[in-house]
Scaffold this motif. Structure first.
Motif, PDB file in Angstrom:
ATOM      1  N   SER A  21      -0.767  14.973   5.146  1.00  0.00           N
ATOM      2  CA  SER A  21      -0.938  14.909   3.702  1.00  0.00           C
ATOM      3  C   SER A  21       0.041  15.853   3.032  1.00  0.00           C
ATOM      4  O   SER A  21       0.403  16.886   3.598  1.00  0.00           O
ATOM      5  CB  SER A  21      -2.367  15.296   3.309  1.00  0.00           C
ATOM      6  OG  SER A  21      -3.315  14.423   3.875  1.00  0.00           O
ATOM      7  N   SER A  30       4.544  11.478 -10.050  1.00  0.00           N
ATOM      8  CA  SER A  30       4.234  10.053 -10.040  1.00  0.00           C
ATOM      9  C   SER A  30       5.455   9.174 -10.275  1.00  0.00           C
ATOM     10  O   SER A  30       5.418   7.986  -9.966  1.00  0.00           O
ATOM     11  CB  SER A  30       3.165   9.741 -11.088  1.00  0.00           C
ATOM     12  OG  SER A  30       3.618  10.109 -12.375  1.00  0.00           O
ATOM     13  N   GLY A  55       5.189   3.010  -4.961  1.00  0.00           N
ATOM     14  CA  GLY A  55       4.606   2.722  -3.659  1.00  0.00           C
ATOM     15  C   GLY A  55       4.981   1.357  -3.123  1.00  0.00           C
ATOM     16  O   GLY A  55       4.605   1.007  -1.998  1.00  0.00           O
ATOM     17  N   SER A  71       2.056   6.271   2.423  1.00  0.00           N
ATOM     18  CA  SER A  71       1.333   5.819   1.241  1.00  0.00           C
ATOM     19  C   SER A  71       1.277   6.970   0.241  1.00  0.00           C
ATOM     20  O   SER A  71       1.582   8.116   0.585  1.00  0.00           O
ATOM     21  CB  SER A  71      -0.086   5.355   1.608  1.00  0.00           C
ATOM     22  OG  SER A  71      -0.827   6.412   2.184  1.00  0.00           O
ATOM     23  N   ARG A  72       0.900   6.651  -0.956  1.00  0.00           N
ATOM     24  CA  ARG A  72       0.789   7.698  -1.972  1.00  0.00           C
ATOM     25  C   ARG A  72      -0.347   7.389  -2.924  1.00  0.00           C
ATOM     26  O   ARG A  72      -0.717   6.228  -3.110  1.00  0.00           O
ATOM     27  CB  ARG A  72       2.109   7.857  -2.723  1.00  0.00           C
ATOM     28  CG  ARG A  72       2.519   6.686  -3.567  1.00  0.00           C
ATOM     29  CD  ARG A  72       3.950   6.878  -4.091  1.00  0.00           C
ATOM     30  NE  ARG A  72       4.052   8.046  -4.967  1.00  0.00           N
ATOM     31  CZ  ARG A  72       5.214   8.603  -5.330  1.00  0.00           C
ATOM     32  NH1 ARG A  72       6.358   8.105  -4.870  1.00  0.00           N
ATOM     33  NH2 ARG A  72       5.221   9.637  -6.154  1.00  0.00           N
ATOM     34  N   ASP A  73      -0.853   8.430  -3.524  1.00  0.00           N
ATOM     35  CA  ASP A  73      -1.897   8.331  -4.542  1.00  0.00           C
ATOM     36  C   ASP A  73      -1.399   9.123  -5.737  1.00  0.00           C
ATOM     37  O   ASP A  73      -1.529  10.356  -5.773  1.00  0.00           O
ATOM     38  CB  ASP A  73      -3.211   8.889  -3.999  1.00  0.00           C
ATOM     39  CG  ASP A  73      -4.370   8.697  -4.960  1.00  0.00           C
ATOM     40  OD1 ASP A  73      -4.119   8.521  -6.177  1.00  0.00           O
ATOM     41  OD2 ASP A  73      -5.528   8.729  -4.516  1.00  0.00           O
ATOM     42  N   ASN A  74      -0.815   8.441  -6.686  1.00  0.00           N
ATOM     43  CA  ASN A  74      -0.228   9.140  -7.829  1.00  0.00           C
ATOM     44  C   ASN A  74      -1.278   9.839  -8.689  1.00  0.00           C
ATOM     45  O   ASN A  74      -0.994  10.847  -9.327  1.00  0.00           O
ATOM     46  CB  ASN A  74       0.595   8.171  -8.672  1.00  0.00           C
ATOM     47  CG  ASN A  74       1.906   7.792  -7.998  1.00  0.00           C
ATOM     48  OD1 ASN A  74       2.397   8.511  -7.130  1.00  0.00           O
ATOM     49  ND2 ASN A  74       2.466   6.665  -8.375  1.00  0.00           N
ATOM     50  N   ALA A  75      -2.474   9.303  -8.702  1.00  0.00           N
ATOM     51  CA  ALA A  75      -3.535   9.939  -9.474  1.00  0.00           C
ATOM     52  C   ALA A  75      -3.872  11.317  -8.913  1.00  0.00           C
ATOM     53  O   ALA A  75      -4.282  12.221  -9.647  1.00  0.00           O
ATOM     54  CB  ALA A  75      -4.774   9.056  -9.488  1.00  0.00           C
ATOM     55  N   LYS A  76      -3.683  11.455  -7.601  1.00  0.00           N
ATOM     56  CA  LYS A  76      -3.965  12.736  -6.949  1.00  0.00           C
ATOM     57  C   LYS A  76      -2.700  13.530  -6.666  1.00  0.00           C
ATOM     58  O   LYS A  76      -2.772  14.612  -6.073  1.00  0.00           O
ATOM     59  CB  LYS A  76      -4.723  12.490  -5.645  1.00  0.00           C
ATOM     60  CG  LYS A  76      -6.102  11.871  -5.830  1.00  0.00           C
ATOM     61  CD  LYS A  76      -6.814  11.693  -4.495  1.00  0.00           C
ATOM     62  CE  LYS A  76      -8.199  11.112  -4.702  1.00  0.00           C
ATOM     63  NZ  LYS A  76      -8.915  10.923  -3.415  1.00  0.00           N
ATOM     64  N   ASN A  77      -1.554  12.984  -7.085  1.00  0.00           N
ATOM     65  CA  ASN A  77      -0.292  13.682  -6.844  1.00  0.00           C
ATOM     66  C   ASN A  77      -0.118  13.989  -5.357  1.00  0.00           C
ATOM     67  O   ASN A  77       0.219  15.117  -4.965  1.00  0.00           O
ATOM     68  CB  ASN A  77      -0.237  14.976  -7.666  1.00  0.00           C
ATOM     69  CG  ASN A  77       1.054  15.117  -8.456  1.00  0.00           C
ATOM     70  OD1 ASN A  77       1.787  14.153  -8.659  1.00  0.00           O
ATOM     71  ND2 ASN A  77       1.334  16.319  -8.910  1.00  0.00           N
TER      72      ASN A  77
END
Length: 123
Positions: A21, A30, A55, A71-77
Motif C-alpha cells: 500500500s 488524484s 486507473g 490499483s488505486r483509490d483516489n478517494a483515499k489518496n
C-alpha cells in the motif's frame, strides 16, 4: 508536507503473495500518475508498474505481467500493488512515486517518492 508512505512489505516464501500500500498525504494525488518501482541490491531502480490518474491505463513490465496488479483509490489518496506468485528475484525495496505527467516515461518525471518497503522472497 507531501508524503508517500509505503507499507505491506515483508518476508514471504516463493509462490506467496503480498499486498503493498502507498498512502499519500499533503496534497491530493488524484490527478497524478502513480508508479511502483523497485531496487534490488546492487542494481538500479526500475519501474514495475504504472497507473494513470483514472486507473484506466496501466503499464506493467514483463516481469510483473500476470503476477502483479496495480490499483488505486483516489478517494483515499492511496495506491496498491498486489503481488502474487512471488519469486526470489522479486526481492527488492519497493517504492511508490507520483508524477503530475499523464503518461510518465522517465523516472525524473516522478516528483514525489516514498521511502520504500522491503520485500524479501525466500526460495
Amino acid at each position: 508536507q507531501v508524503q508517500l508512505v509505503e507499507s505491506g512489505g515483508g518476508l514471504v516464501q516463493a509462490g506467496g503473495s503480498l499486498r503493498l500500500s502507498c498512502a499519500a498525504s499533503g496534497r491530493t494525488f488524484s490527478r497524478d500518475a502513480m508508479g511502483w518501482f523497485r531496487q534490488a541490491p546492487g542494481k538500479e531502480r526500475e519501474i514495475v508498474v504504472r497507473i494513470s490518474w483514472s486507473g484506466v491505463i496501466t503499464y506493467y513490465t514483463d516481469s510483473a505481467k500476470g503476477r502483479f496488479t496495480v490499483s488505486r483509490d483516489n478517494a483515499k489518496n492511496a495506491v496498491f500493488l498486489q503481488m502474487n506468485n512471488l519469486k526470489p528475484e522479486d526481492t527488492a525495496v519497493y517504492f511508490c512515486a507520483a508524477s503530475p505527467t499523464s503518461s510518465p516515461r522517465y523516472e525524473y518525471e516522478y516528483l514525489y517518492w516514498g521511502q520504500g518497503t522491503q520485500v524479501t522472497v525466500s526460495s
